[in-house]
Design a protein around this motif. Sequence first.
Motif, mmCIF file in Angstrom:
data_model
loop_
_atom_site.group_PDB
_atom_site.id
_atom_site.type_symbol
_atom_site.label_atom_id
_atom_site.label_comp_id
_atom_site.label_asym_id
_atom_site.label_seq_id
_atom_site.Cartn_x
_atom_site.Cartn_y
_atom_site.Cartn_z
ATOM 1 N N ALA A 107 0.867 -1.340 -0.081
ATOM 2 C CA ALA A 107 -0.084 -0.022 0.011
ATOM 3 C C ALA A 107 0.796 1.323 0.016
ATOM 4 O O ALA A 107 0.695 2.220 -0.709
ATOM 5 C CB ALA A 107 -0.964 -0.039 1.287
ATOM 6 N N ARG A 108 1.924 1.297 0.694
ATOM 7 C CA ARG A 108 2.682 2.544 0.887
ATOM 8 C C ARG A 108 3.544 2.713 -0.441
ATOM 9 O O ARG A 108 3.495 3.841 -0.738
ATOM 10 C CB ARG A 108 3.768 2.684 2.021
ATOM 11 N N ARG A 111 0.869 4.122 -2.726
ATOM 12 C CA ARG A 111 0.464 5.454 -2.702
ATOM 13 C C ARG A 111 1.497 6.429 -3.099
ATOM 14 O O ARG A 111 1.520 7.449 -3.690
ATOM 15 C CB ARG A 111 0.129 5.492 -1.051
#
Length: 320
Positions: A107-108, A111
Amino acid sequence: MALQTLKDRLDRIPPASVRVQRAVGIATVVTQSLIALTGSVVRVTGSGLGCSEWPNCLPGSMVPVEHPEYAMLNQWIEFGNRLLTGVVGIVAIAAFVLAYLDRPRRARYVRLALVMPVGVAIQGVIGGVTVRLDLLWWVVAVHLLASMLMIWLATLYLNAIDEGDGPAVPRGPAALGRVLPVLAGVLVGLLVVGTMVTGAGPHAGDPETPRLDLPVDVLSHVHATFLYVFLALLVAVGLMLRRAGDTPALLWRRYAVLVVVVLAQGALGFTQYFTGVPEVLVSLHVLGATVVIWATANLWAGSWERPAVVREGARVAVPA
C-alpha cells in the motif's frame, strides 16, 4: 464492470524486475529535478511569457510561431520547459504502473507512486495559473516549492521500492527522529525565503513582471541565517551519530553526502550574492537546491527501517 475487467487484466500482467523499478524510480527524481532546473532557465532568460497562453503557446498555435511581440528563442525556451513536463508525466505514470503491478502489492509503495502522476497534474495546473497571472512572484514561488516537494516525495518513493508494509522502526540513535523533523522544517524556511529573494531580485521571468517590494539584501541575510541554522543542526546530527557508536554505515554515507552538498550549495549561494547574481549561477543554485532536497529526504528515509519486501523467496537489501 469495465473497471473490474481492467483491474483483472492488469493483475495478470507480470511485475517488472527490481532493476527496472529502480531505474524508473531514479528517473522520477531526476526528471522532477530537471523540470525545476529548466524552470529557472525560463526565468533568468526572461522567457516566462515567451508562450503567452496555456495550453497553447500563442493564440491559435500549440507550438512557437513567428510573432512580433515574442522572440522565437524565448518561445522555444518556454515551450521546451512545457515539453519536459510531458516527459516528467510519462515517467510518473510509469512509476505508478510498475508499483501497482509489483508483487506483493504494498500500500505505501503504491500510494507514493500514485503521488507522482497526481503531482505532475497539479503542477501543470499551477504552471497554467502562473502564465495566466503574468508570472506574479508568489505564484512562481509556489510553482518552485511544489517541484521541491515532488523531489522529496520521489525520493521516498525510490526508497520504498525495496520496503515492505511492516511497521517502521528507527535506525540509528533515537534522538535522530526528533532532530530530523526540525532539520526539515528549517529546510522549508530556507526554501521559502529563497523564493522571496528571487521574487525581489532582478530575474522575474519577464521584464514587465512586478517584483516583491522588499530589500533584497535583508532577504538574503535572512536566507543565510536559515542556512547557518541548518548547518548547526547538521553538526548536531553528526555528533549524535558519532556518540551512538553503532550507527549503520548507510546513515553515515547519507549524512556525509548531505553535508557535502549543503556546503557546496552554500558556497555557490555566497558566490552568487557577491558576483551580482549572474544568470548561470541562479540556475546552478536551483539545481543545487534540488540536490539538497534529495539528500535530506534520503537521510530522512534512511533513518527509518521497514521490513524488506520478499520477492520470490529472496530478501532484497535496501540500497544505500
